[in-house]
Scaffold this active site. Structure first.
Site, PDB file in Angstrom:
ATOM      1  N   LYS A  22      -4.277   2.922  -1.153  1.00  0.00           N
ATOM      2  CA  LYS A  22      -5.519   3.646  -0.922  1.00  0.00           C
ATOM      3  C   LYS A  22      -5.158   5.057  -0.471  1.00  0.00           C
ATOM      4  O   LYS A  22      -4.955   5.308   0.712  1.00  0.00           O
ATOM      5  CB  LYS A  22      -6.368   2.953   0.139  1.00  0.00           C
ATOM      6  CG  LYS A  22      -6.797   1.545  -0.239  1.00  0.00           C
ATOM      7  CD  LYS A  22      -7.642   0.927   0.867  1.00  0.00           C
ATOM      8  CE  LYS A  22      -8.096  -0.469   0.495  1.00  0.00           C
ATOM      9  NZ  LYS A  22      -8.940  -1.084   1.545  1.00  0.00           N
TER      10      LYS A  22
ATOM     11  N   ASP B  61       0.831  -1.208   0.000  1.00  0.00           N
ATOM     12  CA  ASP B  61       0.000   0.000   0.000  1.00  0.00           C
ATOM     13  C   ASP B  61       0.866   1.259   0.000  1.00  0.00           C
ATOM     14  O   ASP B  61       2.102   1.196  -0.003  1.00  0.00           O
ATOM     15  CB  ASP B  61      -1.011  -0.013   1.155  1.00  0.00           C
ATOM     16  CG  ASP B  61      -0.378   0.147   2.533  1.00  0.00           C
ATOM     17  OD1 ASP B  61       0.787   0.586   2.621  1.00  0.00           O
ATOM     18  OD2 ASP B  61      -1.048  -0.153   3.538  1.00  0.00           O
TER      19      ASP B  61
ATOM     20  N   MET C 245      -6.252   8.914  11.245  1.00  0.00           N
ATOM     21  CA  MET C 245      -7.117   9.329  10.138  1.00  0.00           C
ATOM     22  C   MET C 245      -8.058  10.470  10.549  1.00  0.00           C
ATOM     23  O   MET C 245      -9.243  10.449  10.252  1.00  0.00           O
ATOM     24  CB  MET C 245      -7.920   8.124   9.623  1.00  0.00           C
ATOM     25  CG  MET C 245      -7.033   7.008   9.093  1.00  0.00           C
ATOM     26  SD  MET C 245      -7.942   5.500   8.667  1.00  0.00           S
ATOM     27  CE  MET C 245      -8.386   4.897  10.307  1.00  0.00           C
TER      28      MET C 245
END
Length: 247
Positions: free
Chosen positions: A62, A40, A174
């Site tokens: 992502k 990733d 996040m």
């Protein structure tokens, strides 16, 4: 002599917080044995140099709030390459079991009869120690709350209101798109003056950070041009760097 039969296997592995030297020794060994690596955007690309010459490396990143490879597509690739090639390493930034969806991939692989293995990684919250921020400290923090800034439905985690009530360090993953909501939640609880820090690219040469008060989180990020990936730490531990060593 017959060729060795392909044994499908998935290894979900943590790549650590960025610095390639912070991967585990076991992780290094497994990367050298991988037939395919699905990596990733938070896994340091330098780790791919550990793989053997015929290992296939495929980006399945992502990007936050941008283009990304769907989880369904990643599942399909896990199945395809495990049965076609054998040992598939799913290389994920930080620790795959901390807001990383790594266990979803383990469950999926097992449902197809694919052998699975998990190799933990150092999470970005542990790398904040490189900025003189311990997650716990005697008499200052009685524990750690780890929450996501954005739930599956896009909302701020309701657990944050519970975390505010304790003396524990609060770590938010996040959360960069929710800085105003986080600040407002603390202000409304009467705790807007709690110390806080934001750290971007922890453990990497381009690391940036800022400290201040939780009520000022949006302005703090703007002042240092901080974006994602970054981690937010709230609590007295972010102020300990100012203390003089006790005699």
């Amino acid at each position: 002599m017959a060729d060795n039969p392909i044994v499908p296997e998935l290894i979900v592995m943590g790549a650590g917080p960025g610095d390639p030297e912070l991967i585990t020794v076991k992780g290094q060994r497994i990367l050298r044995q991988a037939d395919v690596v699905l990596y990733d955007n938070l896994a340091n690309k330098e780790l791919l140099s550990l793989t053997k010459a015929d290992c296939e490396t495929i980006y399945v990143g992502k990007q936050p709030y941008g283009e990304y490879t769907t989880q369904e597509a990643i599942h399909e690739m896990i199945a395809h390459y495990a049965f076609a090639k054998g040992r598939v390493v799913r290389l994920k930034g930080g620790d795959p079991f901390i807001f990383g969806r790594g266990y979803e991939e383990i469950i999926y692989a097992r449902s197809l009869g694919i052998k699975t293995q998990f190799i933990p990684g150092i999470s970005s919250m542990q790398a904040v120690g490189l900025e003189d921020i311990p997650l716990t400290h005697r008499s200052v923090s009685e524990g750690i709350w780890i929450v996501t800034g954005t739930k599956k439905d896009g909302a701020l985690s309701a657990d944050l209101k519970l975390a505010i009530q304790s003396k524990a360090t609060v770590v938010i993953y996040m959360g960069m798109k929710k800085l105003q909501d986080i600040a407002q939640t603390y202000i409304e609880s009467g705790n807007g003056n709690f110390p806080a820090a934001i750290i971007q690219h922890a453990s990497l040469p381009n690391q940036k950070s800022v400290r201040g008060l939780v009520k000022d989180l949006p302005e703090m990020a703007e002042s240092k041009h901080l974006t994602y990936p970054a981690i937010i730490i709230i609590g007295e531990v972010t102020n300990l760097y100012e203390l003089k060593t006790e005699q």
